[in-house]
Scaffold this motif. Structure first.
Motif, PDB file in Angstrom:
ATOM      1  N   ALA A 165      45.142  41.198  45.134  1.00 29.42           N
ATOM      2  CA  ALA A 165      43.779  41.677  44.875  1.00 29.42           C
ATOM      3  C   ALA A 165      43.801  42.616  43.670  1.00 29.42           C
ATOM      4  O   ALA A 165      44.430  43.670  43.724  1.00 29.42           O
ATOM      5  CB  ALA A 165      43.254  42.415  46.112  1.00 29.42           C
ATOM      6  N   ASN A 166      43.154  42.197  42.612  1.00 29.23           N
ATOM      7  CA  ASN A 166      43.075  43.038  41.408  1.00 29.23           C
ATOM      8  C   ASN A 166      41.685  43.680  41.362  1.00 29.23           C
ATOM      9  O   ASN A 166      40.712  43.022  41.016  1.00 29.23           O
ATOM     10  CB  ASN A 166      43.320  42.157  40.170  1.00 29.23           C
ATOM     11  N   TRP A 167      41.643  44.950  41.720  1.00 25.15           N
ATOM     12  CA  TRP A 167      40.338  45.631  41.823  1.00 25.15           C
ATOM     13  C   TRP A 167      39.804  46.126  40.482  1.00 25.15           C
ATOM     14  O   TRP A 167      38.709  46.672  40.421  1.00 25.15           O
ATOM     15  CB  TRP A 167      40.436  46.782  42.821  1.00 25.15           C
ATOM     16  N   LYS A 168      40.628  46.016  39.448  1.00 25.76           N
ATOM     17  CA  LYS A 168      40.204  46.459  38.118  1.00 25.76           C
ATOM     18  C   LYS A 168      39.628  47.887  38.192  1.00 25.76           C
ATOM     19  O   LYS A 168      40.105  48.686  38.976  1.00 25.76           O
ATOM     20  CB  LYS A 168      39.207  45.456  37.531  1.00 25.76           C
ATOM     21  N   MET A 169      38.585  48.185  37.393  1.00 24.79           N
ATOM     22  CA  MET A 169      38.046  49.554  37.400  1.00 24.79           C
ATOM     23  C   MET A 169      36.869  49.659  38.386  1.00 24.79           C
ATOM     24  O   MET A 169      35.749  50.001  38.011  1.00 24.79           O
ATOM     25  CB  MET A 169      37.628  49.959  35.978  1.00 24.79           C
ATOM     26  N   GLY A 207      50.341  42.704  31.218  1.00 23.51           N
ATOM     27  CA  GLY A 207      49.945  41.640  30.287  1.00 23.51           C
ATOM     28  C   GLY A 207      48.589  41.037  30.584  1.00 23.51           C
ATOM     29  O   GLY A 207      48.271  39.948  30.091  1.00 23.51           O
ATOM     30  N   HIS A 208      47.777  41.745  31.368  1.00 21.75           N
ATOM     31  CA  HIS A 208      46.451  41.186  31.672  1.00 21.75           C
ATOM     32  C   HIS A 208      45.648  41.017  30.379  1.00 21.75           C
ATOM     33  O   HIS A 208      45.709  41.871  29.488  1.00 21.75           O
ATOM     34  CB  HIS A 208      45.712  42.112  32.650  1.00 21.75           C
ATOM     35  N   SER A 209      44.881  39.944  30.309  1.00 22.25           N
ATOM     36  CA  SER A 209      44.155  39.651  29.055  1.00 22.25           C
ATOM     37  C   SER A 209      43.146  40.751  28.709  1.00 22.25           C
ATOM     38  O   SER A 209      42.822  40.956  27.539  1.00 22.25           O
ATOM     39  CB  SER A 209      43.456  38.299  29.142  1.00 22.25           C
ATOM     40  N   TYR A 249      49.295  32.761  35.862  1.00 21.91           N
ATOM     41  CA  TYR A 249      48.598  31.989  34.822  1.00 21.91           C
ATOM     42  C   TYR A 249      47.103  32.230  34.975  1.00 21.91           C
ATOM     43  O   TYR A 249      46.500  31.839  35.967  1.00 21.91           O
ATOM     44  CB  TYR A 249      48.936  30.496  34.938  1.00 21.91           C
ATOM     45  N   GLU A 250      46.527  32.927  33.986  1.00 20.86           N
ATOM     46  CA  GLU A 250      45.099  33.245  34.020  1.00 20.86           C
ATOM     47  C   GLU A 250      44.453  32.808  32.705  1.00 20.86           C
ATOM     48  O   GLU A 250      44.507  33.562  31.715  1.00 20.86           O
ATOM     49  CB  GLU A 250      44.889  34.754  34.175  1.00 20.86           C
ATOM     50  N   PRO A 251      43.856  31.624  32.670  1.00 16.47           N
ATOM     51  CA  PRO A 251      43.155  31.238  31.449  1.00 16.47           C
ATOM     52  C   PRO A 251      42.059  32.281  31.165  1.00 16.47           C
ATOM     53  O   PRO A 251      41.283  32.612  32.066  1.00 16.47           O
ATOM     54  CB  PRO A 251      42.518  29.888  31.800  1.00 16.47           C
ATOM     55  N   SER A 277      38.526  31.673  32.058  1.00 18.39           N
ATOM     56  CA  SER A 277      38.228  31.482  33.474  1.00 18.39           C
ATOM     57  C   SER A 277      37.969  32.815  34.196  1.00 18.39           C
ATOM     58  O   SER A 277      37.349  32.846  35.267  1.00 18.39           O
ATOM     59  CB  SER A 277      39.417  30.753  34.107  1.00 18.39           C
ATOM     60  N   ILE A 278      38.429  33.910  33.580  1.00 19.33           N
ATOM     61  CA  ILE A 278      38.324  35.216  34.251  1.00 19.33           C
ATOM     62  C   ILE A 278      36.870  35.688  34.308  1.00 19.33           C
ATOM     63  O   ILE A 278      36.218  35.835  33.271  1.00 19.33           O
ATOM     64  CB  ILE A 278      39.215  36.260  33.546  1.00 19.33           C
ATOM     65  N   GLY A 279      36.387  35.861  35.521  1.00 18.42           N
ATOM     66  CA  GLY A 279      35.045  36.390  35.734  1.00 18.42           C
ATOM     67  C   GLY A 279      33.910  35.470  35.308  1.00 18.42           C
ATOM     68  O   GLY A 279      32.758  35.898  35.220  1.00 18.42           O
ATOM     69  N   THR A 280      34.203  34.202  35.046  1.00 18.07           N
ATOM     70  CA  THR A 280      33.157  33.290  34.542  1.00 18.07           C
ATOM     71  C   THR A 280      32.690  32.290  35.586  1.00 18.07           C
ATOM     72  O   THR A 280      31.707  31.589  35.376  1.00 18.07           O
ATOM     73  CB  THR A 280      33.686  32.467  33.344  1.00 18.07           C
ATOM     74  N   GLY A 321      45.229  32.699  38.480  1.00 17.60           N
ATOM     75  CA  GLY A 321      44.133  33.666  38.550  1.00 17.60           C
ATOM     76  C   GLY A 321      43.008  33.250  37.618  1.00 17.60           C
ATOM     77  O   GLY A 321      43.243  32.638  36.567  1.00 17.60           O
ATOM     78  N   GLY A 322      41.790  33.597  37.986  1.00 16.24           N
ATOM     79  CA  GLY A 322      40.603  33.268  37.193  1.00 16.24           C
ATOM     80  C   GLY A 322      39.546  32.679  38.100  1.00 16.24           C
ATOM     81  O   GLY A 322      39.649  31.518  38.495  1.00 16.24           O
ATOM     82  N   SER A 323      38.577  33.525  38.468  1.00 13.60           N
ATOM     83  CA  SER A 323      37.425  33.081  39.269  1.00 13.60           C
ATOM     84  C   SER A 323      37.786  32.447  40.610  1.00 13.60           C
ATOM     85  O   SER A 323      37.056  31.588  41.102  1.00 13.60           O
ATOM     86  CB  SER A 323      36.565  32.108  38.459  1.00 13.60           C
ATOM     87  N   VAL A 324      38.895  32.863  41.199  1.00 12.13           N
ATOM     88  CA  VAL A 324      39.241  32.328  42.529  1.00 12.13           C
ATOM     89  C   VAL A 324      38.227  32.873  43.537  1.00 12.13           C
ATOM     90  O   VAL A 324      37.972  34.084  43.572  1.00 12.13           O
ATOM     91  CB  VAL A 324      40.669  32.745  42.946  1.00 12.13           C
ATOM     92  N   ASN A 325      37.638  31.993  44.317  1.00  9.46           N
ATOM     93  CA  ASN A 325      36.686  32.442  45.329  1.00  9.46           C
ATOM     94  C   ASN A 325      36.728  31.494  46.538  1.00  9.46           C
ATOM     95  O   ASN A 325      37.384  30.450  46.483  1.00  9.46           O
ATOM     96  CB  ASN A 325      35.272  32.581  44.722  1.00  9.46           C
ATOM     97  N   PHE A 379      47.783  33.436  44.456  1.00  9.79           N
ATOM     98  CA  PHE A 379      46.613  33.652  43.606  1.00  9.79           C
ATOM     99  C   PHE A 379      46.442  35.130  43.250  1.00  9.79           C
ATOM    100  O   PHE A 379      46.744  36.011  44.053  1.00  9.79           O
ATOM    101  CB  PHE A 379      45.357  33.168  44.336  1.00  9.79           C
ATOM    102  N   LEU A 380      45.944  35.353  42.039  1.00  9.69           N
ATOM    103  CA  LEU A 380      45.560  36.707  41.598  1.00  9.69           C
ATOM    104  C   LEU A 380      44.034  36.713  41.572  1.00  9.69           C
ATOM    105  O   LEU A 380      43.415  35.928  40.856  1.00  9.69           O
ATOM    106  CB  LEU A 380      46.153  36.971  40.205  1.00  9.69           C
ATOM    107  N   ILE A 381      43.466  37.581  42.383  1.00  8.83           N
ATOM    108  CA  ILE A 381      42.025  37.492  42.641  1.00  8.83           C
ATOM    109  C   ILE A 381      41.320  38.773  42.212  1.00  8.83           C
ATOM    110  O   ILE A 381      41.657  39.863  42.698  1.00  8.83           O
ATOM    111  CB  ILE A 381      41.792  37.221  44.152  1.00  8.83           C
ATOM    112  N   GLY A 382      40.377  38.645  41.308  1.00 12.02           N
ATOM    113  CA  GLY A 382      39.649  39.808  40.811  1.00 12.02           C
ATOM    114  C   GLY A 382      38.393  40.051  41.641  1.00 12.02           C
ATOM    115  O   GLY A 382      38.460  40.523  42.784  1.00 12.02           O
ATOM    116  N   GLY A 383      37.249  39.689  41.079  1.00 12.78           N
ATOM    117  CA  GLY A 383      35.943  39.951  41.701  1.00 12.78           C
ATOM    118  C   GLY A 383      35.894  39.718  43.209  1.00 12.78           C
ATOM    119  O   GLY A 383      35.463  40.602  43.963  1.00 12.78           O
ATOM    120  N   ALA A 384      36.334  38.553  43.647  1.00 11.75           N
ATOM    121  CA  ALA A 384      36.200  38.196  45.071  1.00 11.75           C
ATOM    122  C   ALA A 384      37.032  39.096  45.982  1.00 11.75           C
ATOM    123  O   ALA A 384      36.728  39.226  47.172  1.00 11.75           O
ATOM    124  CB  ALA A 384      36.583  36.738  45.281  1.00 11.75           C
TER     125      ALA A 384
END
Ligand code: PGA
Length: 241
Positions: free
Chosen positions: A5-9, A93-95, A162-164, A167-170, A200-204, A220-225
Motif C-alpha cells: 500500500a503506497n499512501w503517498k502524501m 525510484g518512484h516515477s 513495474y509501474e507504467p 497507468s499511475i492514477g489514471t 503497479g498502476g491503477s490497481v483496483n 501489486f503496488l497499490i496507490g489510490g485504492a
C-alpha cells in the motif's frame, strides 16, 4: 503474493482507525498467502508500526536519502533511520520522484544504502506514454534496471515494481498480453535467482481479476485504492479467488 500500500502524501492520525479492518483481515484465514506491507508518509510510520504490533503487516518508507550516514541534510531521512523505527521496506525510484529529478544514478545510491541498512527495496521502473508509443518500453526498462541496480550484487532483497507512468492514477492498465510480455522481458534481465516482480498502476478491485491472469507476478503496488481498507482487502481477496 505481496500487496504493497503506497499512501503517498495522504493520511493523518485519524487514518489509523481505518486500519482496524485490515488488521482483522490479516489475522483471518482469508488472507491466504497474502503478505501486506504499508508504506505511509514518514509522519505516520511509528503510529502504523505500533498499530500493527500484534499482526504480521509490515511497514515501509516511500523514499530515503542516498547517504547511510547521518548528516546536514535538512528535510531528509536515511535508510538507517527508517530501519530504526520499524520499517523493513522502502519504495525507491518512484516515477513521481524521478520526474522531480531523481536520476538512475541517485536511485542506485539510494538502493545501495537501503540494502546496507537491511531494508527490502521496492524498486520502481516504468515507461512514459511517449516512450511506450515510440516503442521504447523495453529499452527504458533495461536502462533503469542496469543503472538502478549497478553494483547491487544480492538481488534477494529487491522487488521490481513495474509501474507504467501512464497507468499511475489514471485508471488505465496495460493490455494483458503486453503486460505479460513486459514481465517476461524484465525476468530475462536477471540470471540466477530472480527478484520478485510487482505490478503497479491503477490497481483496483475492478481490474484485479484481469491483472491476476498475469502469471509470474509476485504481487501489486497499490496507490489510490490502498487508502480504502475495503478496497485493499477486496483486491487481496479477489487475487486468491
Ligand atoms: P495508483 O498508484 O494505484 O494510484 O495508480 C500506484 C503508485 O503510484 O504506486
Amino acid at each position: 503474493m505481496y500487496f504493497v500500500a503506497n499512501w503517498k502524501m495522504f493520511g493523518n492520525l485519524k487514518s489509523i482507525n481505518t486500519l482496524d479492518k485490515v488488521i482483522k483481515f490479516s489475522k483471518s484465514k482469508e488472507i491466504k498467502k497474502g503478505r501486506l506491507i504499508y508504506c505511509p508518509p514518514y509522519t505516520l510510520i511509528t503510529s502504523f508500526f505500533k498499530k500493527f504490533e500484534n499482526c504480521l503487516i509490515d511497514i515501509g518508507g516511500q523514499n530515503c536519502h542516498e547517504s547511510d550516514d547521518y548528516g546536514a541534510h535538512t528535510g531528509f531521512i536515511n535508510s538507517r533511520m527508517l530501519k530504526s523505527i520499524g520499517a523493513n521496506y522502502v519504495i525507491l525510484g518512484h516515477s513521481e520522484n524521478r520526474i522531480k529529478g531523481e536520476t538512475d544514478k541517485l536511485i542506485n545510491l539510494k538502493i545501495r544504502s537501503a540494502i546496507k541498512a537491511k531494508l527490502k527495496v521496492i524498486f520502481c521502473i516504468g515507461e512514459t506514454l511517449k516512450e511506450k508509443n515510440s516503442g521504447k518500453t523495453n529499452s527504458i526498462l533495461s536502462k533503469q534496471i542496469k543503472f538502478g541496480l549497478d553494483k547491487v550484487k544480492k538481488k534477494s532483497n529487491i522487488f521490481i515494481a513495474y509501474e507504467p507512468v501512464w497507468s499511475i492514477g489514471t485508471g488505465k492498465i496495460p493490455k494483458s498480453k503486453e503486460l505479460q510480455q513486459t514481465v517476461e522481458f524484465i525476468k530475462k534481465k536477471f540470471k540466477g535467482k530472480l527478484p520478485k516482480i510487482l505490478y503497479g498502476g491503477s490497481v483496483n478491485p475492478k481490474n484485479i481479476n484481469d491483472l491476476t491472469k498475469i502469471i509470474s507476478l509476485d504481487g501489486f503496488l497499490i496507490g489510490g485504492a490502498s487508502q480504502s481498507s475495503k478496497k485493499f482487502i477486496d483486491i487481496v481477496k479477489k487475487t486468491f479467488n
